[in-house]
Structures are given as C-alpha cells and as structure tokens.
Write a protein that holds these residues in place. Structure first.
Motif, PDB file in Angstrom:
ATOM      1  N   PHE A 281       0.825  -1.202   0.000  1.00  0.00           N
ATOM      2  CA  PHE A 281       0.000   0.000   0.000  1.00  0.00           C
ATOM      3  C   PHE A 281       0.862   1.256   0.000  1.00  0.00           C
ATOM      4  CE2 PHE A 281      -3.850  -2.365   1.350  1.00  0.00           C
ATOM      5  CZ  PHE A 281      -4.760  -1.752   0.495  1.00  0.00           C
ATOM      6  N   LYS A 282       2.014   1.190   0.635  1.00  0.00           N
ATOM      7  CA  LYS A 282       2.909   2.339   0.710  1.00  0.00           C
ATOM      8  C   LYS A 282       3.759   2.504  -0.550  1.00  0.00           C
ATOM      9  CE  LYS A 282       2.016   4.146   4.735  1.00  0.00           C
ATOM     10  NZ  LYS A 282       1.572   5.558   4.864  1.00  0.00           N
ATOM     11  N   GLY A 283       3.551   1.615  -1.507  1.00  0.00           N
ATOM     12  CA  GLY A 283       4.266   1.739  -2.766  1.00  0.00           C
ATOM     13  C   GLY A 283       5.667   1.152  -2.749  1.00  0.00           C
ATOM     14  N   GLY A 284       5.929   0.212  -1.841  1.00  0.00           N
ATOM     15  CA  GLY A 284       7.244  -0.405  -1.773  1.00  0.00           C
ATOM     16  C   GLY A 284       7.554  -1.251  -2.996  1.00  0.00           C
ATOM     17  N   ASN A 285       8.832  -1.520  -3.208  1.00  0.00           N
ATOM     18  CA  ASN A 285       9.264  -2.342  -4.332  1.00  0.00           C
ATOM     19  C   ASN A 285       8.772  -3.776  -4.139  1.00  0.00           C
ATOM     20  OD1 ASN A 285      11.372  -4.333  -5.575  1.00  0.00           O
ATOM     21  ND2 ASN A 285      11.645  -2.418  -6.686  1.00  0.00           N
ATOM     22  N   LEU A 286       7.883  -4.209  -5.033  1.00  0.00           N
ATOM     23  CA  LEU A 286       7.240  -5.505  -4.851  1.00  0.00           C
ATOM     24  C   LEU A 286       8.188  -6.677  -5.082  1.00  0.00           C
ATOM     25  CD1 LEU A 286       3.729  -4.891  -6.416  1.00  0.00           C
ATOM     26  CD2 LEU A 286       4.288  -5.210  -4.012  1.00  0.00           C
ATOM     27  N   MET A 287       9.197  -6.494  -5.924  1.00  0.00           N
ATOM     28  CA  MET A 287      10.145  -7.576  -6.131  1.00  0.00           C
ATOM     29  C   MET A 287      10.872  -7.895  -4.829  1.00  0.00           C
ATOM     30  SD  MET A 287      13.386  -7.878  -8.789  1.00  0.00           S
ATOM     31  CE  MET A 287      12.376  -7.506 -10.208  1.00  0.00           C
ATOM     32  N   MET A 288      11.338  -6.860  -4.140  1.00  0.00           N
ATOM     33  CA  MET A 288      12.010  -7.066  -2.856  1.00  0.00           C
ATOM     34  C   MET A 288      11.035  -7.557  -1.798  1.00  0.00           C
ATOM     35  SD  MET A 288      15.223  -6.597  -3.058  1.00  0.00           S
ATOM     36  CE  MET A 288      15.549  -6.560  -1.294  1.00  0.00           C
ATOM     37  N   GLY A 289       9.824  -7.007  -1.815  1.00  0.00           N
ATOM     38  CA  GLY A 289       8.824  -7.412  -0.830  1.00  0.00           C
ATOM     39  C   GLY A 289       8.487  -8.883  -0.931  1.00  0.00           C
ATOM     40  N   MET A 290       8.301  -9.381  -2.160  1.00  0.00           N
ATOM     41  CA  MET A 290       7.953 -10.791  -2.332  1.00  0.00           C
ATOM     42  C   MET A 290       9.139 -11.692  -1.993  1.00  0.00           C
ATOM     43  SD  MET A 290       4.841 -10.566  -3.062  1.00  0.00           S
ATOM     44  CE  MET A 290       4.505 -12.274  -3.401  1.00  0.00           C
ATOM     45  N   LEU A 291      10.361 -11.243  -2.283  1.00  0.00           N
ATOM     46  CA  LEU A 291      11.538 -12.032  -1.937  1.00  0.00           C
ATOM     47  C   LEU A 291      11.664 -12.171  -0.417  1.00  0.00           C
ATOM     48  CD1 LEU A 291      14.135 -13.517  -2.640  1.00  0.00           C
ATOM     49  CD2 LEU A 291      15.298 -11.288  -2.757  1.00  0.00           C
ATOM     50  N   VAL A 292      11.486 -11.061   0.292  1.00  0.00           N
ATOM     51  CA  VAL A 292      11.567 -11.105   1.756  1.00  0.00           C
ATOM     52  C   VAL A 292      10.462 -11.996   2.323  1.00  0.00           C
ATOM     53  CG1 VAL A 292      11.335  -9.727   3.865  1.00  0.00           C
ATOM     54  CG2 VAL A 292      12.703  -8.864   1.951  1.00  0.00           C
ATOM     55  N   MET A 293       9.254 -11.903   1.751  1.00  0.00           N
ATOM     56  CA  MET A 293       8.153 -12.747   2.218  1.00  0.00           C
ATOM     57  C   MET A 293       8.456 -14.223   1.981  1.00  0.00           C
ATOM     58  SD  MET A 293       5.464 -11.646   3.795  1.00  0.00           S
ATOM     59  CE  MET A 293       4.183 -12.793   3.323  1.00  0.00           C
TER      60      MET A 293
ATOM     61  N   VAL B  10     -17.838  -7.706  -2.509  1.00  0.00           N
ATOM     62  CA  VAL B  10     -18.022  -6.556  -1.618  1.00  0.00           C
ATOM     63  C   VAL B  10     -16.704  -5.818  -1.379  1.00  0.00           C
ATOM     64  CG1 VAL B  10     -18.668  -5.855   0.722  1.00  0.00           C
ATOM     65  CG2 VAL B  10     -20.045  -7.556  -0.496  1.00  0.00           C
ATOM     66  N   LEU B  11     -15.622  -6.584  -1.268  1.00  0.00           N
ATOM     67  CA  LEU B  11     -14.323  -6.001  -0.914  1.00  0.00           C
ATOM     68  C   LEU B  11     -13.409  -5.822  -2.122  1.00  0.00           C
ATOM     69  CD1 LEU B  11     -13.661  -8.131   2.308  1.00  0.00           C
ATOM     70  CD2 LEU B  11     -14.603  -5.812   2.173  1.00  0.00           C
ATOM     71  N   ALA B  12     -13.976  -5.780  -3.315  1.00  0.00           N
ATOM     72  CA  ALA B  12     -13.177  -5.680  -4.541  1.00  0.00           C
ATOM     73  C   ALA B  12     -12.152  -4.550  -4.543  1.00  0.00           C
ATOM     74  CB  ALA B  12     -14.105  -5.543  -5.755  1.00  0.00           C
ATOM     75  N   PRO B  13     -12.435  -3.371  -3.935  1.00  0.00           N
ATOM     76  CA  PRO B  13     -11.423  -2.302  -3.950  1.00  0.00           C
ATOM     77  C   PRO B  13     -10.101  -2.673  -3.284  1.00  0.00           C
ATOM     78  CG  PRO B  13     -13.575  -1.380  -3.456  1.00  0.00           C
ATOM     79  CD  PRO B  13     -13.734  -2.872  -3.441  1.00  0.00           C
ATOM     80  N   LEU B  14     -10.071  -3.793  -2.548  1.00  0.00           N
ATOM     81  CA  LEU B  14      -8.794  -4.240  -1.986  1.00  0.00           C
ATOM     82  C   LEU B  14      -7.826  -4.690  -3.072  1.00  0.00           C
ATOM     83  CD1 LEU B  14      -9.961  -6.214   1.198  1.00  0.00           C
ATOM     84  CD2 LEU B  14      -8.960  -3.926   1.077  1.00  0.00           C
ATOM     85  N   GLY B  15      -8.285  -4.714  -4.308  1.00  0.00           N
ATOM     86  CA  GLY B  15      -7.386  -4.986  -5.424  1.00  0.00           C
ATOM     87  C   GLY B  15      -6.626  -3.757  -5.871  1.00  0.00           C
ATOM     88  N   LEU B  16      -7.013  -2.578  -5.371  1.00  0.00           N
ATOM     89  CA  LEU B  16      -6.304  -1.352  -5.699  1.00  0.00           C
ATOM     90  C   LEU B  16      -5.019  -1.230  -4.892  1.00  0.00           C
ATOM     91  CD1 LEU B  16      -9.339   1.124  -5.757  1.00  0.00           C
ATOM     92  CD2 LEU B  16      -8.074   0.295  -7.756  1.00  0.00           C
ATOM     93  N   PHE B  17      -4.107  -0.412  -5.354  1.00  0.00           N
ATOM     94  CA  PHE B  17      -2.863  -0.096  -4.650  1.00  0.00           C
ATOM     95  C   PHE B  17      -2.062  -1.341  -4.264  1.00  0.00           C
ATOM     96  CE2 PHE B  17      -5.853   3.385  -3.784  1.00  0.00           C
ATOM     97  CZ  PHE B  17      -5.149   4.433  -4.355  1.00  0.00           C
ATOM     98  N   ARG B  18      -2.057  -2.329  -5.170  1.00  0.00           N
ATOM     99  CA  ARG B  18      -1.291  -3.571  -4.958  1.00  0.00           C
ATOM    100  C   ARG B  18      -1.720  -4.266  -3.668  1.00  0.00           C
ATOM    101  NH1 ARG B  18       1.375  -4.260  -9.901  1.00  0.00           N
ATOM    102  NH2 ARG B  18       1.658  -2.158 -10.728  1.00  0.00           N
TER     103      ARG B  18
END
Length: 452
Positions: free
Chosen positions: A22-34, A358-366
C-alpha cells in the motif's frame, strides 16, 4: 500450540507485506523477503513441532530434508517459470512487430473512418478494436503506442478526457482476459508442489474469460455513453493520428488486419502452441507488409523487434522470477494456516465470492486482492482451504486484471495515461474505482456460478 504461534507469525508477515505494498514499496524485494520469512518459519516448524497429529498430517514435508526444502523454494521455483518466461519474450516480440509494421495504426485509422462524425460511435468502435488488439499484445510499450494514437482522436472529437482515459484502460484490460501470455503469467501462482500446472488456458477458463472480457467491454461502453452526453469540449491536438504512424498505416495491406487475432485463433481453434502462434502471426505480418524482401532485411527487423520486446518486459520478468519462490513458500505454510484458520474462514464458495464482490477495492494499490501485489499472500491462505484452483484462479484474476491492471494508479501505463491526458489523479480514480468495483463484483458472482 507451536503451529498456532507460527501461523500467527505468518499472518503478521502477511500484514506487513500488505502495508508495504500500500505504501508503494518495491514488490520484487517485498515478495523475496516474504518468501524467505514464510519458508524459514515453515521449515523451522517442521523441525521442532512434536504434535503427533500435525506430524502425521504433514509427514512428507516433515521428512523432507532442509536442503531439499531450500531447493524447492529458491531453485526449483524460478526454474519452473522457464516456459512462461519464453512465452513472455515471444509475445513481446509479436507486440513490437504489430507496432513496427503499422498494423495497429491501420486498424485504428479504419475504425475512425467507420465511426464517421459520431464521437460516441467512434469511441465505442475504438474500445472494441482496443480489446481485440490486446488479446495478443501486452505491456506498457504496447499500451503507450496505441494510446498515443487513440487519445488524440477521442479528445479531438470532444470525448471528455476522463471518459476517454477510463474507457481506454478498461478496454485494454478486457482484452487481457483472453491474452494467452498474461494468462501464462498468473497461472504460475497455481503450480503444485512439483511445479506442474493446475489451471489451463482452454476448457472452462475460456468460457469464463470470454464472459469476463465481454462484461468489462460492455461496462466501458456504457460508461462512455453516459459520460459523453455532457457538453463536450473539443481539445486542439496537432493531429488525430501522428504522422509517422499514418505513413506506416498507409503501407499496410488489408490482409494484414487479421494479424492481432491470429495467435488467439490458432491457440483456441487449432490448439497450436502459443509460441508457434506468435511466430506464424509475426512473420505473416512482416511478410505481407513488405519487411521480408531480403534475408538481411528480415534478420535485421527480427533482431530489432526481438530486442525491443525483451526490453519492454525486462522489469516484469524479474518480478515474476521471484513469485515462484513465494508460491513454493506458501505451499510450505499451508499446514499452519489450516491449523490457525481452518475453523475461521468459511469453506463456502458463495460466501467467499460475495466477500470478493463486496471487498473488490482491496485490489487497488497492490492490495491483498491482486496477484500483482499482496494478493499472492491472500492466495497462500485460501489455498489452505478446500477450494479448487480453477475457482481460486478466476476469483483472484478478476481483481488483478480489473481493479489493478485496468483501474489502479499504481499501474505504469495508467500513470502514463493520466499524465498524457492531463486528468487529475483523484478524479480518474473516483471513476475507475467505481467501474472496476462493479465489474469485479459481477465477475465474482460469475465465478461462483461457473466454478462454485
């Protein structure tokens, strides 16, 4: 008790990824750390848990050695993505051929002539053509190349800027529902523990995919009709169609106009492999447009379009090589989610489908509903329940394509479109979020009726 503690820690890590995305972090690094965190917690759990029931239920994973666990996550995972990587490269090459030959420009030019002096009709026809083009093309480069042709036309006809932008982006996304390369990208989230595919492009997916494409296109058209009824303001643009693309389009023979749908028709109708389909369509386009008169000339244009296509997709390829690591790590985490959430999250496909609607907007902002963001973690949790992969794929694919790729300001080509048309970001998001929400809600219920 230990498995419950590990399950809580896995959820905390999941929440951290959602916040980071949500904060716009680098997703490649985020997924690697996860992938590292989830794999570490899961493997340590298999080593220290002594509960007989847990050990019996997960005997194969408990008895797997540490080196084999690490290999499955960090080696076999990325290696298993090899076939999709190759599909990506050839698909990107085909997209560059479409642009190089001027076929895309020619199709749009003819569409504008067919629409005549009726702005709304022209806009609708351009939406349909854009959908057809992106059933085989993809990537930011392709969207920008088509956008710089379409937007000046729409704006010079008096279509409001925001309406043109929302409609165009929805049309791009609608075509991607049938695009075999984009499908190949996201089916990688659903490989089994041996790296085998569990969802396929043909069969029931195409029934759902064509319906999804049609629904999104219809919503885009309705949006255009409603919001073009207001007083239109004609914007002064230098040329409805850029001169360089006009020159290329004038050299395109009529037979070349079938090129965009050739790969899809070959894949669906004749079961031709995706790569061969792109090669046939690409060289057909080059041949009929006069780019294969000499061997040297053919080699040069083939090399150049191939190079440009790889450049277009390079950042995405890096990200998608990390995803299989997280996918393998999420498979290791399944026993802990079952222990922690097995009695909390309902196993009802209807309830889950309604929740996604109902919660479809949770697809926004990655967010947690898009596979292009934190949704990979959500999928890891849902996999621990008894839902089929076909159901989960369609359920997650709808917000991924519609809420994220077609509507969200974190999508690179949408950012370009906002800057190009000079639409205010918040103004765009107010419309795109609502239309995306409507489409995703409809598709969530469609998913239940087809797969539930």
């Amino acid at each position: 008790m230990i498995q419950l503690i590990i399950g809580v820690l896995l959820l905390i890590a999941f929440a951290g990824l959602v916040y980071y995305a949500f904060k716009g972090g680098n997703l490649m690094m985020g997924m690697l750390v996860m992938a590292i965190i989830w794999a570490t917690l899961s493997i340590v759990g298999f080593m220290i848990i002594k509960d007989p029931a847990f050990l019996a239920a997960n005997k194969a994973q408990v008895e797997t050695s540490l080196p084999d666990h690490l290999k499955a996550v960090f080696q076999s995972g990325p290696e298993g993505w090899g076939p999709t990587l190759v599909n990506f490269i050839f698909g990107a090459w085909f997209g560059r051929v479409m642009l190089k030959t001027g076929i895309a420009s020619k199709i749009i030019k003819l569409t504008v002539e067919l629409g005549g002096d009726k702005p709304v009709i022209t806009s609708i026809l351009l939406s349909i053509v854009t959908v057809l083009v992106f059933t085989s093309m993809f990537g930011a480069g392709a969207v920008v190349a088509i956008g710089v042709i379409v937007f000046p036309i729409l704006l010079s006809l008096g279509i409001p800027k925001k309406t043109a932008l929302v409609s165009f982006m929805l049309s791009v996304g609608a075509g991607l529902y049938i695009n075999p390369v984009i499908f190949s990208q996201y089916k990688m989230f659903f490989l089994d523990s041996q790296g085998r595919e569990t969802v396929s492009y043909d069969g029931t997916y195409l029934k759902w995919g064509f319906a999804a494409m049609a629904i999104q296109l219809v919503v885009a058209i309705i949006f255009t009709i409603i919001f073009s009824r207001k007083k239109r303001q004609v914007h002064a643009w230098a040329s409805p169609i850029p001169q360089n693309t006009t020159a290329e389009a004038n050299r395109v023979p009529g037979i070349a106009l079938i090129t965009p749908v050739v790969p899809v028709v070959l894949a669906i109708g004749l079961k031709v492999p995706v790569i061969l389909g792109f090669l046939i369509a690409g060289f057909f386009a080059l041949a009929v447009c006069g780019y294969m008169r000499t061997w040297k000339g053919t080699a040069e244009v083939f090399n150049k379009t191939f190079y440009d296509g790889v450049i277009d997709t390079a950042p995405l390829m890096g990200f998608m090589l990390i995803i299989p690591m997280f996918n393998a790590a999420s498979n290791l985490a399944v026993p802990y989610f079952q222990a922690l959430l097995g009695g909390v999250i309902p196993n009802s496909t209807l309830i889950i489908a309604i929740a996604f609607a109902v919660l479809a907007p949770l697809g926004l902002f990655r967010g947690p509903f898009t596979l292009a963001g934190a949704g990979a973690a959500t999928l890891g949790i849902l996999k621990s329940l008894s839902f089929t992969n076909n159901f989960l794929f369609a359920l997650m694919y709808a917000p991924t394509v519609t809420m994220n790729i077609s509507s969200c300001i974190t999508q690179s080509w949408i950012v370009w479109g906002i800057n190009y048309t000079k639409v205010e970001t918040n103004d765009y998001l107010k419309s795109s979020a609502v239309t995306g929400w409507i489409i995703t809600a409809i598709l969530s219920m469609l998913t239940f009726f087809i797969y539930g």
